[in-house]
Scaffold this active site. Structure first.
Site, short mmCIF file in Angstrom:
data_model
loop_
_atom_site.label_atom_id
_atom_site.label_comp_id
_atom_site.label_asym_id
_atom_site.label_seq_id
_atom_site.Cartn_x
_atom_site.Cartn_y
_atom_site.Cartn_z
N TYR A 125 0.81 -1.22 0.00
CA TYR A 125 0.00 0.00 0.00
C TYR A 125 0.85 1.27 0.00
CZ TYR A 125 -4.27 -2.59 0.71
OH TYR A 125 -5.33 -3.43 0.53
N LYS A 172 3.63 -14.82 3.74
CA LYS A 172 4.01 -15.58 2.55
C LYS A 172 5.54 -15.53 2.46
CE LYS A 172 2.69 -17.80 -1.21
NZ LYS A 172 1.84 -19.00 -1.25
N ASP A 205 -2.14 -18.56 2.15
CA ASP A 205 -3.09 -19.38 1.37
C ASP A 205 -3.67 -20.50 2.24
OD1 ASP A 205 -0.39 -20.02 1.30
OD2 ASP A 205 -0.38 -20.81 -0.74
N ASP A 229 -6.23 -6.81 4.57
CA ASP A 229 -7.36 -6.27 3.82
C ASP A 229 -8.21 -7.41 3.27
OD1 ASP A 229 -9.04 -4.59 2.46
OD2 ASP A 229 -7.67 -4.23 0.80
#
Ligand code: NAI
Length: 334
Positions: A125, A172, A205, A229
Protein backbone atom coordinates in the site's frame (compact mmCIF):
# COMPACT_ATOMS: atom_id res chain seq x y z
CA UNK A 1 -20.28 14.22 30.86
CA UNK A 2 -18.70 16.84 28.59
CA UNK A 3 -19.43 16.87 24.88
CA UNK A 4 -16.69 15.23 22.81
CA UNK A 5 -15.83 16.78 19.47
CA UNK A 6 -15.48 14.22 16.68
CA UNK A 7 -14.63 14.74 13.02
CA UNK A 8 -17.28 13.26 10.74
CA UNK A 9 -16.75 12.11 7.15
CA UNK A 10 -20.05 10.81 5.79
CA UNK A 11 -18.36 9.30 2.73
CA UNK A 12 -19.60 8.21 -0.69
CA UNK A 13 -22.16 5.74 -2.03
CA UNK A 14 -23.97 4.13 0.91
CA UNK A 15 -21.72 6.12 3.29
CA UNK A 16 -24.17 8.96 4.04
CA UNK A 17 -27.05 6.46 4.36
CA UNK A 18 -25.38 4.26 6.97
CA UNK A 19 -23.68 7.15 8.77
CA UNK A 20 -26.94 9.10 9.12
CA UNK A 21 -28.73 6.00 10.42
CA UNK A 22 -25.96 5.32 12.95
CA UNK A 23 -25.93 8.93 14.16
CA UNK A 24 -29.70 8.86 14.67
CA UNK A 25 -29.20 5.90 17.00
CA UNK A 26 -26.32 7.61 18.82
CA UNK A 27 -28.40 10.75 19.34
CA UNK A 28 -31.35 8.75 20.63
CA UNK A 29 -29.09 6.87 23.05
CA UNK A 30 -27.73 10.12 24.44
CA UNK A 31 -24.17 10.04 23.11
CA UNK A 32 -22.38 13.24 24.06
CA UNK A 33 -20.79 14.05 20.72
CA UNK A 34 -20.46 17.28 18.81
CA UNK A 35 -19.83 16.42 15.17
CA UNK A 36 -17.51 18.47 12.99
CA UNK A 37 -18.40 17.44 9.47
CA UNK A 38 -15.87 17.61 6.65
CA UNK A 39 -16.01 16.36 3.08
CA UNK A 40 -13.51 13.80 1.76
CA UNK A 41 -13.34 11.19 -0.99
CA UNK A 42 -15.20 11.26 -4.28
CA UNK A 43 -17.70 13.81 -2.94
CA UNK A 44 -14.90 16.26 -2.13
CA UNK A 45 -13.10 15.53 -5.40
CA UNK A 46 -16.26 16.26 -7.38
CA UNK A 47 -16.84 19.51 -5.49
CA UNK A 48 -13.33 20.95 -5.32
CA UNK A 49 -11.02 18.69 -7.33
CA UNK A 50 -9.31 17.61 -4.10
CA UNK A 51 -10.38 14.29 -2.49
CA UNK A 52 -8.58 15.12 0.75
CA UNK A 53 -8.80 18.86 1.45
CA UNK A 54 -6.54 20.42 4.12
CA UNK A 55 -9.52 21.13 6.36
CA UNK A 56 -10.06 17.37 6.77
CA UNK A 57 -6.52 16.91 8.03
CA UNK A 58 -6.82 19.99 10.27
CA UNK A 59 -10.09 18.75 11.76
CA UNK A 60 -8.72 15.29 12.61
CA UNK A 61 -5.50 16.80 14.00
CA UNK A 62 -7.65 19.02 16.23
CA UNK A 63 -10.20 16.45 17.41
CA UNK A 64 -8.00 13.30 17.39
CA UNK A 65 -11.10 11.16 16.80
CA UNK A 66 -12.93 10.65 13.51
CA UNK A 67 -15.93 8.65 12.36
CA UNK A 68 -15.64 7.87 8.68
CA UNK A 69 -18.12 6.50 6.21
CA UNK A 70 -16.73 4.48 3.30
CA UNK A 71 -15.29 6.46 0.42
CA UNK A 72 -15.03 5.55 -3.23
CA UNK A 73 -11.56 5.09 -4.70
CA UNK A 74 -11.40 5.01 -8.50
CA UNK A 75 -10.18 1.68 -9.89
CA UNK A 76 -7.10 1.41 -12.16
CA UNK A 77 -6.47 5.16 -12.35
CA UNK A 78 -7.75 8.39 -10.84
CA UNK A 79 -6.89 9.77 -7.43
CA UNK A 80 -5.11 7.72 -4.78
CA UNK A 81 -7.02 6.20 -1.86
CA UNK A 82 -7.77 8.72 0.86
CA UNK A 83 -8.03 5.84 3.34
CA UNK A 84 -4.38 5.01 2.76
CA UNK A 85 -3.47 8.72 2.87
CA UNK A 86 -5.26 9.26 6.20
CA UNK A 87 -3.71 6.17 7.77
CA UNK A 88 -0.25 7.35 6.73
CA UNK A 89 -0.78 11.01 7.61
CA UNK A 90 -1.86 10.25 11.19
CA UNK A 91 0.34 7.15 11.59
CA UNK A 92 -2.72 5.01 12.29
CA UNK A 93 -0.53 1.97 12.21
CA UNK A 94 -2.94 -0.57 13.69
CA UNK A 95 -6.15 -1.63 12.04
CA UNK A 96 -8.21 -3.51 14.62
CA UNK A 97 -11.18 -5.48 13.34
CA UNK A 98 -13.09 -7.76 15.70
CA UNK A 99 -15.13 -10.40 13.86
CA UNK A 100 -17.87 -12.07 15.89
CA UNK A 101 -21.20 -13.66 15.17
CA UNK A 102 -24.06 -11.25 15.72
CA UNK A 103 -26.47 -13.11 18.02
CA UNK A 104 -29.38 -14.66 16.11
CA UNK A 105 -27.94 -13.92 12.64
CA UNK A 106 -27.70 -17.12 10.63
CA UNK A 107 -24.27 -17.47 9.08
CA UNK A 108 -21.92 -20.19 7.93
CA UNK A 109 -20.39 -20.66 11.37
CA UNK A 110 -21.34 -20.32 15.01
CA UNK A 111 -18.81 -19.33 17.64
CA UNK A 112 -16.61 -17.13 15.47
CA UNK A 113 -14.65 -14.76 17.68
CA UNK A 114 -11.61 -13.48 15.83
CA UNK A 115 -9.62 -10.29 16.01
CA UNK A 116 -7.83 -9.09 12.91
CA UNK A 117 -4.83 -6.87 13.51
CA UNK A 118 -3.58 -5.45 10.25
CA UNK A 119 -0.47 -3.36 9.66
CA UNK A 120 -1.84 -0.19 8.18
CA UNK A 121 1.03 1.93 6.87
CA UNK A 122 3.26 -0.03 4.49
CA UNK A 123 3.48 -3.25 2.46
CA UNK A 124 2.09 -3.01 -1.06
CA UNK A 125 0.00 0.00 0.00
CA UNK A 126 3.02 2.27 -0.16
CA UNK A 127 1.84 3.50 -3.57
CA UNK A 128 5.30 3.01 -5.09
CA UNK A 129 4.35 1.89 -8.57
CA UNK A 130 5.99 2.84 -11.81
CA UNK A 131 6.29 1.88 -15.42
CA UNK A 132 9.72 0.47 -16.19
CA UNK A 133 9.10 0.42 -19.91
CA UNK A 134 5.82 0.21 -21.85
CA UNK A 135 4.20 -3.10 -20.96
CA UNK A 136 6.29 -3.58 -17.80
CA UNK A 137 5.28 -2.07 -14.45
CA UNK A 138 6.55 -2.51 -10.91
CA UNK A 139 4.99 -2.19 -7.49
CA UNK A 140 7.21 -2.06 -4.42
CA UNK A 141 6.35 -3.85 -1.21
CA UNK A 142 7.87 -2.03 1.76
CA UNK A 143 8.56 -3.61 5.12
CA UNK A 144 10.45 -1.88 7.90
CA UNK A 145 11.62 -3.29 11.19
CA UNK A 146 10.02 -0.33 12.96
CA UNK A 147 6.51 -0.89 11.54
CA UNK A 148 6.66 -4.70 11.75
CA UNK A 149 7.74 -4.60 15.39
CA UNK A 150 5.20 -1.90 16.25
CA UNK A 151 2.25 -3.88 14.88
CA UNK A 152 3.46 -7.13 16.45
CA UNK A 153 3.74 -5.39 19.81
CA UNK A 154 0.25 -3.93 19.36
CA UNK A 155 -1.12 -7.43 18.69
CA UNK A 156 0.53 -9.01 21.71
CA UNK A 157 -0.42 -6.12 23.98
CA UNK A 158 -4.00 -6.29 22.74
CA UNK A 159 -4.12 -10.06 23.27
CA UNK A 160 -2.69 -9.78 26.78
CA UNK A 161 -5.09 -6.99 27.75
CA UNK A 162 -8.16 -8.73 26.31
CA UNK A 163 -7.77 -12.27 27.64
CA UNK A 164 -6.85 -13.66 24.25
CA UNK A 165 -4.80 -16.83 24.08
CA UNK A 166 -3.24 -17.22 20.68
CA UNK A 167 -1.72 -15.07 17.94
CA UNK A 168 -1.30 -16.34 14.40
CA UNK A 169 1.09 -14.36 12.21
CA UNK A 170 -0.01 -14.75 8.60
CA UNK A 171 2.60 -14.44 5.87
CA UNK A 172 4.01 -15.58 2.55
CA UNK A 173 7.62 -15.66 3.66
CA UNK A 174 8.29 -18.81 1.65
CA UNK A 175 8.12 -16.57 -1.44
CA UNK A 176 8.69 -13.03 -0.11
CA UNK A 177 11.64 -14.07 1.99
CA UNK A 178 12.87 -10.57 2.74
CA UNK A 179 9.68 -8.55 3.30
CA UNK A 180 7.42 -11.16 4.89
CA UNK A 181 10.56 -12.68 6.39
CA UNK A 182 11.19 -9.43 8.27
CA UNK A 183 7.53 -9.31 9.34
CA UNK A 184 7.90 -12.79 10.84
CA UNK A 185 11.27 -12.14 12.48
CA UNK A 186 9.85 -9.08 14.24
CA UNK A 187 6.76 -11.03 15.36
CA UNK A 188 8.93 -13.86 16.74
CA UNK A 189 11.11 -11.37 18.58
CA UNK A 190 8.10 -9.74 20.26
CA UNK A 191 6.48 -13.14 20.95
CA UNK A 192 9.43 -14.05 23.19
CA UNK A 193 8.36 -11.32 25.63
CA UNK A 194 4.85 -12.78 25.98
CA UNK A 195 5.39 -16.32 27.19
CA UNK A 196 1.76 -16.74 28.31
CA UNK A 197 0.43 -16.32 24.78
CA UNK A 198 0.59 -19.03 22.16
CA UNK A 199 2.33 -17.83 19.01
CA UNK A 200 2.03 -19.61 15.67
CA UNK A 201 2.54 -18.85 11.99
CA UNK A 202 0.53 -19.76 8.92
CA UNK A 203 1.12 -19.16 5.22
CA UNK A 204 -1.64 -16.91 3.90
CA UNK A 205 -3.09 -19.38 1.37
CA UNK A 206 -3.29 -22.17 3.95
CA UNK A 207 -4.67 -19.72 6.52
CA UNK A 208 -7.44 -18.70 4.07
CA UNK A 209 -8.46 -22.32 3.59
CA UNK A 210 -8.41 -23.03 7.32
CA UNK A 211 -10.46 -19.91 8.05
CA UNK A 212 -13.28 -21.05 5.80
CA UNK A 213 -13.10 -24.63 7.12
CA UNK A 214 -12.71 -24.05 10.84
CA UNK A 215 -12.53 -20.40 11.95
CA UNK A 216 -12.81 -21.36 15.63
CA UNK A 217 -9.20 -22.57 15.58
CA UNK A 218 -8.06 -18.93 15.25
CA UNK A 219 -8.01 -16.20 17.85
CA UNK A 220 -5.93 -13.08 17.04
CA UNK A 221 -4.66 -12.76 13.47
CA UNK A 222 -1.58 -10.61 12.86
CA UNK A 223 -1.23 -9.58 9.23
CA UNK A 224 0.62 -7.20 6.96
CA UNK A 225 -1.44 -4.70 5.02
CA UNK A 226 -2.69 -6.55 1.93
CA UNK A 227 -3.36 -9.91 3.57
CA UNK A 228 -5.17 -8.04 6.35
CA UNK A 229 -7.36 -6.27 3.82
CA UNK A 230 -8.30 -9.43 1.96
CA UNK A 231 -8.81 -11.67 4.98
CA UNK A 232 -10.97 -9.00 6.66
CA UNK A 233 -13.59 -9.40 3.94
CA UNK A 234 -13.21 -13.19 4.06
CA UNK A 235 -13.78 -13.15 7.82
CA UNK A 236 -16.78 -10.84 7.42
CA UNK A 237 -18.22 -13.53 5.15
CA UNK A 238 -17.91 -16.06 7.98
CA UNK A 239 -20.34 -14.14 10.18
CA UNK A 240 -22.94 -12.92 7.71
CA UNK A 241 -21.26 -10.38 5.48
CA UNK A 242 -19.82 -6.91 5.23
CA UNK A 243 -22.86 -5.27 6.79
CA UNK A 244 -21.78 -6.62 10.18
CA UNK A 245 -18.08 -5.89 10.70
CA UNK A 246 -16.35 -2.71 11.83
CA UNK A 247 -12.88 -1.57 12.67
CA UNK A 248 -10.66 1.07 14.19
CA UNK A 249 -7.55 2.64 12.72
CA UNK A 250 -5.40 3.44 15.72
CA UNK A 251 -2.22 5.44 16.21
CA UNK A 252 -0.50 6.99 19.18
CA UNK A 253 -2.65 10.14 19.22
CA UNK A 254 -5.47 9.76 16.73
CA UNK A 255 -8.11 7.24 15.74
CA UNK A 256 -10.47 6.78 12.81
CA UNK A 257 -13.44 4.43 13.16
CA UNK A 258 -15.18 2.94 10.14
CA UNK A 259 -17.05 -0.05 8.76
CA UNK A 260 -14.95 -2.65 6.97
CA UNK A 261 -17.13 -2.36 3.87
CA UNK A 262 -16.79 0.09 1.02
CA UNK A 263 -19.19 2.52 -0.62
CA UNK A 264 -21.20 -0.32 -2.24
CA UNK A 265 -22.11 1.45 -5.50
CA UNK A 266 -24.36 -1.51 -6.44
CA UNK A 267 -26.89 -0.60 -3.73
CA UNK A 268 -26.12 3.09 -3.12
CA UNK A 269 -29.13 5.40 -3.13
CA UNK A 270 -31.63 2.60 -2.56
CA UNK A 271 -31.81 2.98 1.22
CA UNK A 272 -31.28 -0.74 1.77
CA UNK A 273 -27.73 -0.88 3.14
CA UNK A 274 -27.24 -2.46 6.54
CA UNK A 275 -26.05 0.25 8.97
CA UNK A 276 -24.93 -2.31 11.59
CA UNK A 277 -21.25 -2.22 10.64
CA UNK A 278 -21.24 1.57 10.90
CA UNK A 279 -23.07 1.35 14.21
CA UNK A 280 -20.50 -1.17 15.49
CA UNK A 281 -17.77 1.30 14.45
CA UNK A 282 -19.61 3.91 16.53
CA UNK A 283 -19.66 1.54 19.51
CA UNK A 284 -15.89 1.05 19.25
CA UNK A 285 -15.55 4.83 19.10
CA UNK A 286 -17.86 5.42 22.09
CA UNK A 287 -15.78 3.00 24.17
CA UNK A 288 -12.58 4.68 23.00
CA UNK A 289 -13.83 8.12 24.10
CA UNK A 290 -15.10 6.83 27.44
CA UNK A 291 -18.84 6.62 26.73
CA UNK A 292 -19.06 2.91 27.52
CA UNK A 293 -22.54 3.13 29.06
CA UNK A 294 -24.03 4.55 25.85
CA UNK A 295 -22.25 1.87 23.81
CA UNK A 296 -23.60 -0.89 26.06
CA UNK A 297 -27.19 0.38 25.71
CA UNK A 298 -26.96 0.49 21.93
CA UNK A 299 -25.35 -2.95 21.83
CA UNK A 300 -28.23 -4.43 23.85
CA UNK A 301 -30.79 -2.79 21.57
CA UNK A 302 -28.98 -4.08 18.50
CA UNK A 303 -28.99 -7.65 19.77
CA UNK A 304 -32.68 -7.34 20.66
CA UNK A 305 -33.57 -6.19 17.15
CA UNK A 306 -31.60 -9.06 15.60
CA UNK A 307 -33.00 -11.68 17.94
CA UNK A 308 -36.59 -10.51 17.57
CA UNK A 309 -35.97 -10.22 13.82
CA UNK A 310 -37.82 -6.92 13.86
CA UNK A 311 -36.65 -4.86 10.94
CA UNK A 312 -33.73 -6.58 9.33
CA UNK A 313 -32.12 -5.41 6.12
CA UNK A 314 -32.05 -7.67 3.11
CA UNK A 315 -28.36 -8.70 3.35
CA UNK A 316 -29.28 -10.60 6.53
CA UNK A 317 -32.54 -12.01 5.22
CA UNK A 318 -34.97 -9.18 6.00
CA UNK A 319 -36.84 -6.70 3.83
CA UNK A 320 -36.50 -3.47 5.80
CA UNK A 321 -34.75 -0.28 4.83
CA UNK A 322 -31.69 1.30 6.45
CA UNK A 323 -33.90 3.86 8.21
CA UNK A 324 -36.45 1.28 9.38
CA UNK A 325 -33.65 -0.75 10.90
CA UNK A 326 -32.28 2.33 12.70
CA UNK A 327 -35.79 3.16 13.96
CA UNK A 328 -36.14 -0.38 15.33
CA UNK A 329 -32.83 -0.07 17.20
CA UNK A 330 -33.97 3.26 18.65
CA UNK A 331 -37.29 1.74 19.71
CA UNK A 332 -35.42 -1.12 21.40
CA UNK A 333 -33.22 1.19 23.50
CA UNK A 334 -33.83 0.47 27.16
P1 NAI B 1 -17.96 -2.92 -0.98
O1 NAI B 1 -17.53 -3.29 0.40
O2 NAI B 1 -18.41 -1.52 -1.16
O3 NAI B 1 -19.16 -3.89 -1.44
C1 NAI B 1 -18.98 -5.30 -1.58
C2 NAI B 1 -20.35 -5.99 -1.57
O4 NAI B 1 -20.90 -5.96 -0.24
C3 NAI B 1 -21.38 -5.30 -2.47
O5 NAI B 1 -22.20 -6.26 -3.06
C4 NAI B 1 -22.18 -4.44 -1.49
O6 NAI B 1 -23.51 -4.20 -1.90
C5 NAI B 1 -22.14 -5.30 -0.22
N1 NAI B 1 -22.20 -4.43 0.97
C6 NAI B 1 -21.20 -3.65 1.45
N2 NAI B 1 -21.60 -3.00 2.53
C7 NAI B 1 -22.88 -3.35 2.74
C8 NAI B 1 -23.84 -2.97 3.73
N3 NAI B 1 -23.56 -2.10 4.71
N4 NAI B 1 -25.08 -3.51 3.66
C9 NAI B 1 -25.38 -4.40 2.69
N5 NAI B 1 -24.50 -4.80 1.73
C10 NAI B 1 -23.26 -4.27 1.77
O7 NAI B 1 -16.75 -3.26 -1.92
P2 NAI B 1 -16.49 -2.86 -3.46
O8 NAI B 1 -17.75 -2.90 -4.25
O9 NAI B 1 -15.37 -3.73 -3.85
O10 NAI B 1 -15.93 -1.37 -3.40
C11 NAI B 1 -16.72 -0.22 -3.70
C12 NAI B 1 -15.91 1.03 -3.42
O11 NAI B 1 -15.64 1.14 -2.02
C13 NAI B 1 -14.54 1.08 -4.12
O12 NAI B 1 -14.36 2.38 -4.63
C14 NAI B 1 -13.55 0.81 -3.00
O13 NAI B 1 -12.31 1.42 -3.23
C15 NAI B 1 -14.25 1.44 -1.82
N6 NAI B 1 -13.86 0.90 -0.51
C16 NAI B 1 -13.74 1.79 0.51
C17 NAI B 1 -13.45 1.37 1.77
C18 NAI B 1 -13.37 2.39 2.84
O14 NAI B 1 -13.63 3.56 2.63
N7 NAI B 1 -12.98 2.02 4.06
C19 NAI B 1 -13.26 -0.06 2.08
C20 NAI B 1 -13.46 -0.93 0.95
C21 NAI B 1 -13.75 -0.46 -0.29
Amino acid sequence: MAMQKVTLIRGDGIGPEVVDAAIEVLDAAGAKIEWEEVLAGLAAHTLSGDPLPDEVLASIARNHTCLKGPVTTPIAGGFASINVALRKQFELYANLRPVRNMPCVASRFEGVDLVIIRENTEGLYSGLEHEVTPGVVESLKIATEKACTRIARFAFEYAAANQRKKITAIHKANIMKLTDGLFLRCAREVAREYGDLVYEEAIVDNASMQLVMNPARFDVLLLENLYGDILSDLCAGLVGGLGLVAGANLGLRDAIFEAVHGSAPDIAGQGVANPTAMLLACLMMLRYIGQEDVAARIQQALVKVYCEKRALTRDVGGASSTRQFAAAVIAALA
